[in-house]
Design a protein around this motif. Structure first.
Motif, PDB file in Angstrom:
ATOM      1  N   ASN A  52     104.228  53.640 -14.488  1.00 50.84           N
ATOM      2  CA  ASN A  52     103.357  54.208 -13.483  1.00 50.84           C
ATOM      3  C   ASN A  52     101.727  54.604 -13.924  1.00 50.84           C
ATOM      4  O   ASN A  52     101.142  55.242 -13.158  1.00 50.84           O
ATOM      5  CB  ASN A  52     104.025  55.529 -13.181  1.00 50.84           C
ATOM      6  CG  ASN A  52     105.394  55.212 -12.358  1.00 50.84           C
ATOM      7  OD1 ASN A  52     105.481  55.153 -11.205  1.00 50.84           O
ATOM      8  ND2 ASN A  52     106.516  55.288 -13.152  1.00 50.84           N
ATOM      9  N   PHE A  70     100.215  63.447 -14.818  1.00 49.53           N
ATOM     10  CA  PHE A  70     101.064  63.110 -13.535  1.00 49.53           C
ATOM     11  C   PHE A  70     100.886  64.291 -12.652  1.00 49.53           C
ATOM     12  O   PHE A  70     101.271  65.487 -13.297  1.00 49.53           O
ATOM     13  CB  PHE A  70     101.976  62.328 -13.500  1.00 49.53           C
ATOM     14  CG  PHE A  70     102.007  60.791 -14.061  1.00 49.53           C
ATOM     15  CD1 PHE A  70     102.013  59.703 -13.078  1.00 49.53           C
ATOM     16  CD2 PHE A  70     102.188  60.542 -15.303  1.00 49.53           C
ATOM     17  CE1 PHE A  70     101.938  58.561 -13.623  1.00 49.53           C
ATOM     18  CE2 PHE A  70     101.888  59.356 -15.789  1.00 49.53           C
ATOM     19  CZ  PHE A  70     101.704  58.331 -14.853  1.00 49.53           C
ATOM     20  N   GLU A  73     104.374  62.215  -8.852  1.00 48.98           N
ATOM     21  CA  GLU A  73     104.537  60.730  -8.949  1.00 48.98           C
ATOM     22  C   GLU A  73     102.958  60.219  -9.141  1.00 48.98           C
ATOM     23  O   GLU A  73     102.624  59.058  -9.583  1.00 48.98           O
ATOM     24  CB  GLU A  73     105.037  59.996  -7.738  1.00 48.98           C
ATOM     25  CG  GLU A  73     106.693  60.668  -7.615  1.00 48.98           C
ATOM     26  CD  GLU A  73     107.571  60.238  -8.567  1.00 48.98           C
ATOM     27  OE1 GLU A  73     107.529  58.957  -8.767  1.00 48.98           O
ATOM     28  OE2 GLU A  73     108.105  61.034  -9.032  1.00 48.98           O
ATOM     29  N   ASP A  74     102.093  60.982  -8.828  1.00 47.52           N
ATOM     30  CA  ASP A  74     100.579  60.517  -8.643  1.00 47.52           C
ATOM     31  C   ASP A  74     100.117  60.828 -10.168  1.00 47.52           C
ATOM     32  O   ASP A  74     100.012  61.719 -10.813  1.00 47.52           O
ATOM     33  CB  ASP A  74      99.732  61.386  -7.652  1.00 47.52           C
ATOM     34  CG  ASP A  74     100.221  61.246  -6.211  1.00 47.52           C
ATOM     35  OD1 ASP A  74     100.727  60.274  -6.030  1.00 47.52           O
ATOM     36  OD2 ASP A  74     100.322  62.231  -5.585  1.00 47.52           O
ATOM     37  N   TYR A  75      99.317  59.491 -10.416  1.00 42.54           N
ATOM     38  CA  TYR A  75      98.663  59.465 -12.132  1.00 42.54           C
ATOM     39  C   TYR A  75      97.374  60.123 -11.640  1.00 42.54           C
ATOM     40  O   TYR A  75      96.441  60.035 -10.642  1.00 42.54           O
ATOM     41  CB  TYR A  75      98.400  58.047 -12.319  1.00 42.54           C
ATOM     42  CG  TYR A  75      97.869  57.690 -13.538  1.00 42.54           C
ATOM     43  CD1 TYR A  75      98.240  58.153 -14.781  1.00 42.54           C
ATOM     44  CD2 TYR A  75      96.452  57.482 -13.591  1.00 42.54           C
ATOM     45  CE1 TYR A  75      97.956  58.150 -15.978  1.00 42.54           C
ATOM     46  CE2 TYR A  75      95.867  57.292 -14.815  1.00 42.54           C
ATOM     47  CZ  TYR A  75      96.524  57.434 -16.090  1.00 42.54           C
ATOM     48  OH  TYR A  75      95.993  57.335 -17.193  1.00 42.54           O
ATOM     49  N   CYS A  76      97.156  61.111 -12.677  1.00 46.19           N
ATOM     50  CA  CYS A  76      95.856  61.970 -12.746  1.00 46.19           C
ATOM     51  C   CYS A  76      94.913  61.333 -13.649  1.00 46.19           C
ATOM     52  O   CYS A  76      93.778  60.931 -13.478  1.00 46.19           O
ATOM     53  CB  CYS A  76      96.283  63.634 -13.070  1.00 46.19           C
ATOM     54  SG  CYS A  76      97.226  64.486 -11.967  1.00 46.19           S
ATOM     55  N   GLY A  96      94.566  67.608  -8.902  1.00 39.51           N
ATOM     56  CA  GLY A  96      95.292  67.474  -7.233  1.00 39.51           C
ATOM     57  C   GLY A  96      95.732  68.618  -7.061  1.00 39.51           C
ATOM     58  O   GLY A  96      96.550  68.670  -6.126  1.00 39.51           O
TER      59      GLY A  96
END
Length: 154
Positions: A52, A70, A73-76, A96
């Protein structure tokens, strides 16, 4: 969403350990909810993390090292991007997350320009109101007072 920090609890690298401690300590200091996912003792975590991390964010050898961060599910980003965000007071944006109430959000140029335009418009309105007040006829009370003052002078 919960912030996920992928770590290696049994890393032999002191540099990696320090980076992991820096991320976790900073999140705790800001009271940001997060969960640690160990890639050293859990194969699923290691595979999920590696799959991911976006291709353009992977190092040249193709294997991303911890810590990796993360938001769900979103990669930071990795430690370096986290560090840059921390130095620029943009950690919440990096993660985020909305900034906490009462915090000063760094205004974008667009926001600053909008604020300047609003200030100029308000100044023009204020100036117009004060000019209208100067031109406005005096009230009856003021006229009576002026007449009384003139009568007293005579």
């Amino acid at each position: 969403m919960v912030i996920k920090v992928f770590l290696a609890t049994s890393s032999g690298s002191t540099a990696i350990k320090k980076k992991q401690q820096d991320v976790v300590g900073f999140l705790e200091a800001l009271k940001i909810e997060y969960m640690q996912l160990d890639i050293a003792s859990n194969e699923e975590n290691r595979l999920w993390m590696r799959e991911n991390v976006p291709g353009e964010k992977k190092p040249t050898n193709g294997i991303p090292l911890p810590p990796q961060i993360f938001n769900g599910e979103d990669y930071c980003g990795d430690y370096d991007t986290f560090f840059d965000a921390k130095e620029g007071n943009q950690v919440f944006e990096f993660l985020g997350l909305p900034p906490p109430p009462g915090s000063k959000k760094k205004a974008s140029r667009q926001d600053e320009n909008k604020d300047e335009e609003e200030d100029e418009a308000k100044e023009e309105d204020d100036q117009q109101v004060s000019e209208e007040e100067e031109d406005a006829p005096a009230s009856e009370e003021e006229e009576d007072e002026e007449a009384d003052a003139e009568d007293e002078e005579d």
